[in-house]
Design a protein around this motif. Structure first.
Motif, PDB file in Angstrom:
ATOM      1  N   GLU A 157     -73.536 -39.158 -18.037  1.00 51.55           N
ATOM      2  CA  GLU A 157     -73.849 -37.949 -18.804  1.00 51.55           C
ATOM      3  C   GLU A 157     -75.337 -37.594 -18.800  1.00 51.55           C
ATOM      4  OE1 GLU A 157     -72.438 -38.636 -22.784  1.00 51.55           O
ATOM      5  OE2 GLU A 157     -74.106 -39.965 -23.257  1.00 51.55           O
ATOM      6  N   SER A 158     -76.192 -38.564 -18.439  1.00 49.38           N
ATOM      7  CA  SER A 158     -77.638 -38.298 -18.401  1.00 49.38           C
ATOM      8  C   SER A 158     -78.130 -37.851 -17.029  1.00 49.38           C
ATOM      9  CB  SER A 158     -78.396 -39.563 -18.800  1.00 49.38           C
ATOM     10  OG  SER A 158     -77.988 -39.982 -20.062  1.00 49.38           O
ATOM     11  N   THR A 159     -77.226 -37.708 -16.088  1.00 51.43           N
ATOM     12  CA  THR A 159     -77.635 -37.302 -14.739  1.00 51.43           C
ATOM     13  C   THR A 159     -78.291 -35.920 -14.786  1.00 51.43           C
ATOM     14  OG1 THR A 159     -75.678 -38.442 -13.931  1.00 51.43           O
ATOM     15  CG2 THR A 159     -76.812 -37.027 -12.357  1.00 51.43           C
ATOM     16  N   PRO A 160     -79.511 -35.782 -14.270  1.00 54.77           N
ATOM     17  CA  PRO A 160     -80.122 -34.441 -14.259  1.00 54.77           C
ATOM     18  C   PRO A 160     -79.482 -33.539 -13.205  1.00 54.77           C
ATOM     19  CG  PRO A 160     -81.606 -36.044 -13.303  1.00 54.77           C
ATOM     20  CD  PRO A 160     -80.415 -36.807 -13.760  1.00 54.77           C
ATOM     21  N   TYR A 161     -79.557 -32.257 -13.444  1.00 55.80           N
ATOM     22  CA  TYR A 161     -78.917 -31.306 -12.531  1.00 55.80           C
ATOM     23  C   TYR A 161     -79.516 -31.374 -11.122  1.00 55.80           C
ATOM     24  CZ  TYR A 161     -76.780 -27.017 -10.859  1.00 55.80           C
ATOM     25  OH  TYR A 161     -76.060 -26.104 -10.133  1.00 55.80           O
ATOM     26  N   SER A 162     -80.800 -31.746 -11.016  1.00 54.09           N
ATOM     27  CA  SER A 162     -81.430 -31.833  -9.690  1.00 54.09           C
ATOM     28  C   SER A 162     -80.706 -32.863  -8.809  1.00 54.09           C
ATOM     29  CB  SER A 162     -82.905 -32.215  -9.838  1.00 54.09           C
ATOM     30  OG  SER A 162     -83.027 -33.380 -10.613  1.00 54.09           O
ATOM     31  N   THR A 163     -80.327 -33.977  -9.411  1.00 56.29           N
ATOM     32  CA  THR A 163     -79.585 -35.015  -8.670  1.00 56.29           C
ATOM     33  C   THR A 163     -78.175 -34.528  -8.358  1.00 56.29           C
ATOM     34  OG1 THR A 163     -80.859 -36.707  -9.794  1.00 56.29           O
ATOM     35  CG2 THR A 163     -78.811 -37.425  -8.790  1.00 56.29           C
ATOM     36  N   LEU A 164     -77.579 -33.914  -9.355  1.00 55.24           N
ATOM     37  CA  LEU A 164     -76.208 -33.424  -9.194  1.00 55.24           C
ATOM     38  C   LEU A 164     -76.136 -32.362  -8.092  1.00 55.24           C
ATOM     39  CD1 LEU A 164     -73.632 -34.114 -10.812  1.00 55.24           C
ATOM     40  CD2 LEU A 164     -74.005 -32.020 -12.076  1.00 55.24           C
ATOM     41  N   LYS A 165     -77.179 -31.564  -8.019  1.00 53.06           N
ATOM     42  CA  LYS A 165     -77.225 -30.482  -7.028  1.00 53.06           C
ATOM     43  C   LYS A 165     -77.242 -31.047  -5.608  1.00 53.06           C
ATOM     44  CE  LYS A 165     -80.755 -27.567  -7.204  1.00 53.06           C
ATOM     45  NZ  LYS A 165     -81.649 -26.500  -7.693  1.00 53.06           N
ATOM     46  N   THR A 166     -77.995 -32.111  -5.418  1.00 56.13           N
ATOM     47  CA  THR A 166     -78.032 -32.766  -4.103  1.00 56.13           C
ATOM     48  C   THR A 166     -76.652 -33.322  -3.758  1.00 56.13           C
ATOM     49  OG1 THR A 166     -80.302 -33.388  -4.592  1.00 56.13           O
ATOM     50  CG2 THR A 166     -79.255 -34.525  -2.753  1.00 56.13           C
ATOM     51  N   VAL A 167     -76.007 -33.912  -4.750  1.00 57.41           N
ATOM     52  CA  VAL A 167     -74.663 -34.471  -4.539  1.00 57.41           C
ATOM     53  C   VAL A 167     -73.681 -33.342  -4.210  1.00 57.41           C
ATOM     54  CG1 VAL A 167     -72.743 -35.643  -5.715  1.00 57.41           C
ATOM     55  CG2 VAL A 167     -75.073 -36.483  -6.020  1.00 57.41           C
ATOM     56  N   LEU A 168     -73.772 -32.256  -4.955  1.00 56.96           N
ATOM     57  CA  LEU A 168     -72.867 -31.118  -4.733  1.00 56.96           C
ATOM     58  C   LEU A 168     -73.079 -30.508  -3.351  1.00 56.96           C
ATOM     59  CD1 LEU A 168     -73.035 -29.143  -8.126  1.00 56.96           C
ATOM     60  CD2 LEU A 168     -71.314 -30.754  -7.382  1.00 56.96           C
ATOM     61  N   ALA A 169     -74.352 -30.375  -2.977  1.00 58.18           N
ATOM     62  CA  ALA A 169     -74.664 -29.787  -1.664  1.00 58.18           C
ATOM     63  C   ALA A 169     -74.115 -30.675  -0.540  1.00 58.18           C
ATOM     64  CB  ALA A 169     -76.171 -29.608  -1.526  1.00 58.18           C
ATOM     65  N   SER A 170     -74.270 -31.984  -0.695  1.00 59.28           N
ATOM     66  CA  SER A 170     -73.764 -32.918   0.323  1.00 59.28           C
ATOM     67  C   SER A 170     -72.247 -32.830   0.406  1.00 59.28           C
ATOM     68  CB  SER A 170     -74.171 -34.356  -0.023  1.00 59.28           C
ATOM     69  OG  SER A 170     -75.543 -34.428  -0.271  1.00 59.28           O
ATOM     70  N   ALA A 171     -71.604 -32.752  -0.754  1.00 57.11           N
ATOM     71  CA  ALA A 171     -70.136 -32.657  -0.782  1.00 57.11           C
ATOM     72  C   ALA A 171     -69.674 -31.349  -0.165  1.00 57.11           C
ATOM     73  CB  ALA A 171     -69.646 -32.772  -2.219  1.00 57.11           C
TER      74      ALA A 171
END
Lengths: 160, 157
Positions: free
Chosen positions: A130-144
């Motif tokens: 739940e503490s994951t920042p959106y910047s990290t999530l965005k990289t994960v989403l882009a890779s996916a």
């Protein structure tokens, strides 16, 4: 069930006989209850230790999908470590110009080849702290997204 | 839990002690292995990333611009609702100020409900956030948005 068995006679001696048939009845009920509960749950999805999932109302997860986990120290695909993070931050060398993570992209491509429905599969189960920042999530989403996994299922701790 | 003996008077006595033993082991295994938290999920799409495709030839009449709804979560706990496109080429932005406990999701739901009643064709919402915004807040925003708008997309660029 109790009627099926011959009732044990009270022993003539001072020893106390254990009423095992009643115990079997109780155990049967508990076992059926537990089996039913386990079957209805999503036992295949279990976050790794140290991860706190966000709380929300969500739908029941119905089918087995490739899982991607993001926690403070690492990114895991199908419970296998793909790369290490430093407090949710990707290593600088890892991020490509188009915003994807090279290691994650490569692993997701490999996983896609091994899926039974490799050409059609676009679903990915995402378990993120739940503490994951959106910047990290965005990289994960882009890779996916670049590997064709565009239908994400965000796993949450369900509330009523 | 020792086993019983077979009857001598023709009555068959089932030896249930081993069954109880098995049940005990099974119950212990199920209790240890079962998860006591219930997990659920949200279905979201990944919003398209990358450069838009270049048109080879310009059509005589420009295509209709679809109505697009975007939510942006700021790190200052404010939410920006941006509505663009549609037949009247809308470009309106509404800001939802933060409340003491964080994002004002109740007001977000109310605003989205109003938008949905004004524009029934609105069926998708793109959600994005500033880099420092936590995943927990994003999930809460998705949860709030999905009560009014059927499909949510997370921006990946």
């Amino acid at each position: 069930m109790q009627k099926m068995f011959k009732k044990s006679k009270k022993p003539a001696t001072g020893e106390m006989a254990l009423q095992i048939t009643s115990m079997a009845d109780i155990f049967t009920i508990i076992l059926v209850f537990l089996l039913k509960t386990t079957a209805a749950g999503i036992s295949s999805v279990s976050p790794n230790g140290g991860m706190t999932l966000p709380v929300a109302t969500g739908k029941i997860i119905e089918k087995d999908t490739l899982t991607l986990e993001v926690n403070k120290d690492s990114v895991l695909v199908d419970s296998k470590n793909v790369l290490s993070l430093s407090n949710f931050e990707f290593p600088l060398t890892e991020i490509q110009a188009n915003g994807i993570s090279q290691s994650l992209y490569t692993r997701l491509i490999e996983q896609r080849k091994h899926r039974p429905d490799a050409d059609r599969s676009s679903e990915l189960l995402v378990l993120a702290d739940e503490s994951t920042p959106y910047s990290t999530l965005k990289t994960v989403l882009a890779s996916a997204a670049n590997t064709g996994f565009v239908d994400l299922q965000l796993v949450v701790v369900q509330t009523d | 839990m020792s086993g019983g003996s077979s009857g001598t008077d023709g009555d068959f006595e089932l030896n249930i002690a081993p069954i109880v033993d098995c049940f005990t082991v099974l119950i212990a295994y199920l209790l240890v292995s079962m998860s006591f938290i219930s997990l659920g999920m949200f279905e979201v799409g990944v919003a398209a990333s990358g450069d838009p495709a270049q048109a080879v030839a310009q059509p005589e009449t420009p295509p209709a611009v679809p109505l697009t709804l975007s939510l942006t979560l700021n790190s200052s706990n404010a939410i920006s609702i941006h509505l663009t496109g549609g037949p009247t080429h809308l470009d309106q932005t509404t800001m939802i100020d933060p409340k003491s406990s964080g994002y004002d999701l109740d007001l977000l739901k109310t605003d989205l409900q109003k938008l949905r009643s004004s524009y029934p064709e609105l069926k998708e919402v793109n959600i994005t956030a500033e880099p420092a915004v936590k995943y927990k807040a994003i999930v809460k925003a998705i949860e709030a948005a999905k009560t009014e708008i059927p499909k949510a997309f997370l921006a990946s660029s």
